[in-house]
Design a protein around this motif. Structure first.
Motif, PDB file in Angstrom:
ATOM      1  N   HIS A  20     -29.820  30.030  53.863  1.00  0.00           N
ATOM      2  CA  HIS A  20     -28.739  29.515  52.911  1.00  0.00           C
ATOM      3  C   HIS A  20     -27.362  29.927  53.658  1.00  0.00           C
ATOM      4  O   HIS A  20     -27.014  30.886  53.189  1.00  0.00           O
ATOM      5  CB  HIS A  20     -29.209  30.245  51.637  1.00  0.00           C
ATOM      6  CG  HIS A  20     -30.234  29.779  50.903  1.00  0.00           C
ATOM      7  ND1 HIS A  20     -30.419  28.742  50.149  1.00  0.00           N
ATOM      8  CD2 HIS A  20     -31.509  30.265  50.804  1.00  0.00           C
ATOM      9  CE1 HIS A  20     -31.654  28.585  49.545  1.00  0.00           C
ATOM     10  NE2 HIS A  20     -32.312  29.297  50.061  1.00  0.00           N
TER      11      HIS A  20
ATOM     12  N   GLU B 208     -36.447  36.116  49.883  1.00  0.00           N
ATOM     13  CA  GLU B 208     -34.998  36.072  49.325  1.00  0.00           C
ATOM     14  C   GLU B 208     -34.917  36.459  47.823  1.00  0.00           C
ATOM     15  O   GLU B 208     -35.931  36.379  47.125  1.00  0.00           O
ATOM     16  CB  GLU B 208     -34.495  34.567  49.656  1.00  0.00           C
ATOM     17  CG  GLU B 208     -35.098  33.664  48.686  1.00  0.00           C
ATOM     18  CD  GLU B 208     -34.986  32.124  49.040  1.00  0.00           C
ATOM     19  OE1 GLU B 208     -34.325  31.797  50.267  1.00  0.00           O
ATOM     20  OE2 GLU B 208     -35.456  31.295  48.374  1.00  0.00           O
TER      21      GLU B 208
ATOM     22  N   HIS C 102     -35.350  31.147  57.725  1.00  0.00           N
ATOM     23  CA  HIS C 102     -34.956  30.478  56.517  1.00  0.00           C
ATOM     24  C   HIS C 102     -33.149  30.531  56.379  1.00  0.00           C
ATOM     25  O   HIS C 102     -32.760  31.787  56.631  1.00  0.00           O
ATOM     26  CB  HIS C 102     -35.694  31.139  55.299  1.00  0.00           C
ATOM     27  CG  HIS C 102     -35.315  30.192  53.985  1.00  0.00           C
ATOM     28  ND1 HIS C 102     -35.410  29.039  53.929  1.00  0.00           N
ATOM     29  CD2 HIS C 102     -35.202  30.741  52.682  1.00  0.00           C
ATOM     30  CE1 HIS C 102     -35.135  28.508  52.636  1.00  0.00           C
ATOM     31  NE2 HIS C 102     -35.299  29.551  51.709  1.00  0.00           N
TER      32      HIS C 102
ATOM     33  N   ASP D 114     -40.959  32.200  51.140  1.00  0.00           N
ATOM     34  CA  ASP D 114     -39.562  32.368  51.273  1.00  0.00           C
ATOM     35  C   ASP D 114     -39.065  33.802  50.844  1.00  0.00           C
ATOM     36  O   ASP D 114     -39.436  34.024  49.582  1.00  0.00           O
ATOM     37  CB  ASP D 114     -38.927  31.189  50.514  1.00  0.00           C
ATOM     38  CG  ASP D 114     -39.028  30.039  51.277  1.00  0.00           C
ATOM     39  OD1 ASP D 114     -39.999  29.673  52.153  1.00  0.00           O
ATOM     40  OD2 ASP D 114     -38.347  28.844  50.765  1.00  0.00           O
TER      41      ASP D 114
HETATM   42 ZN    ZN Z   1     -34.628  29.829  49.865  1.00  0.00          ZN
END
Ligand code: ZN
Length: 338
Positions: free
Chosen positions: A85, A11, A83, A9
């Motif tokens: 958010h 980020e 991914h 991931d």
């Molecule tokens: Zn994440």
């Protein structure tokens, strides 16, 4: 047959803190070097929302390095997964701090139109970064693993050409967000689904290939390495009801331990894998994709990653991307079980 898929991931911290250079760019450079050395590739789950917002607000000048690195991944055969958010899309930057929109924390709780709009936007951003108008992500991982309630988001993801989700970790439970993946424990190594990611559906519109996890007593999660990483991430001052929800999570006797190549030691990863190798000897015809997870912001112990890759090579276990295994899976029964 076992194949291992490494996913990372890509980020900064969940509350918007941290620098792209330290938490994303530099650890990913080192990870790429290790994978190149073993002639292996990983799947980068690029968090498209935060990167687009940081780029348009120019709050972190390393965003240009990060975007260049994503192009480099793509050019060298690393897979770019999506991914997301969504709390970043309405974020505001005030007094040196990001204020995220927690009303949009769980993509799956938004309306179909809003979900569709955000997925559209995130893919458009990745295409722009890659300079590849024909690019489409094959794989998806939801922010905070939240692919529940599943139905609406799954429809939009499938309509956008995404084939594989890797948000589930078997046995997962977060009271605070109503995440409950306990039912998926009885599923196989992968399965097709539509309305509920826990429930195999032979005519499913997406394929779930979960992050590999095994159930362990809670004390096994409190290793020195994991505690050290938790101390590194920003302190969470949470309201009382959220603390109680966390406490309820901990009160369970058995907890899923993810195959996390940043948080586990090489010995722990190898021990988890040995059990799978033993099962595979008993039934080598069953295809067993095993997904490992990591986060660029947690990447400190590169020796553990190197040692684990060396172990996999010694055991002749292929390191693949979702793109590599997608065709194999299509030829198999999507809900094959032990
Ligand atoms: Zn994440």
């Amino acid at each position: 047959m076992i194949e291992c898929i490494f996913t990372v991931d890509y980020e900064i911290y969940g509350n918007g803190n941290g620098s792209l250079r330290e938490l994303v760019y530099e650890p990913a450079e080192k990870l790429m070097a290790i994978f190149r050395k073993w002639n292996a590739r990983f799947v980068a789950f690029v968090e498209a929302a935060e990167l687009e917002i940081i780029q348009s607000s120019r709050t972190d000048s390393s965003i240009d390095l990060v975007e260049r690195q994503i192009r480099e991944f793509h050019g060298e055969g690393f897979e770019i997964g999506l991914h997301l958010h969504p709390q970043w899309y309405n974020a505001r930057y005030e007094a040196g701090q990001w204020l995220l929109d927690y009303g949009e924390y769980n993509l799956c709780r938004l309306s179909f139109d809003r979900i569709d709009q955000l997925i559209d936007r995130s893919i458009a951003y990745l295409r722009k970064v890659l300079g590849a108008p024909g690019y489409n992500p094959l794989s998806f991982r939801a922010g905070n693993w939240l692919l529940q309630p599943t139905g609406t988001a799954a429809k939009s993801l499938a309509a956008h050409g995404i084939k594989i989700d890797s948000s589930v970790f078997k046995g997962g439970r977060q009271y605070q967000h109503n995440l409950d993946y306990r039912k998926s424990r009885k599923n196989g190594y992968y399965w097709a689904f539509s309305d509920d990611v826990n429930v195999p559906d032979p005519r499913g519109i997406l394929l779930e290939i979960p992050t590999f996890a095994k159930m362990v007593p809670i004390w096994e999660l409190f290793t020195a390495k994991r505690i050290g990483l938790n101390q590194k991430s920003p302190a969470k001052t949470q309201p009382r009801h959220k603390q109680l929800a966390r406490l309820r999570d901990f009160l369970r006797l058995q907890h899923p331990m993810k195959l996390d190549f940043c948080r586990l030691t090489a010995t722990e990863m190898i021990r988890m894998f040995e059990q799978e190798i033993k099962k595979d000897r008993g039934n080598p015809a069953l295809f067993r994709p095993i997904v490992a997870i990591g986060h660029t912001k947690d990447l400190i112990d590169f020796n553990a990653v190197d040692e684990f890759l060396s172990y996999l090579q010694k055991c002749q276990i292929r390191i693949s991307t979702f793109g590599d295994i997608y065709r194999i899976i299509q030829l198999q029964n999507p809900n094959a079980r032990e």
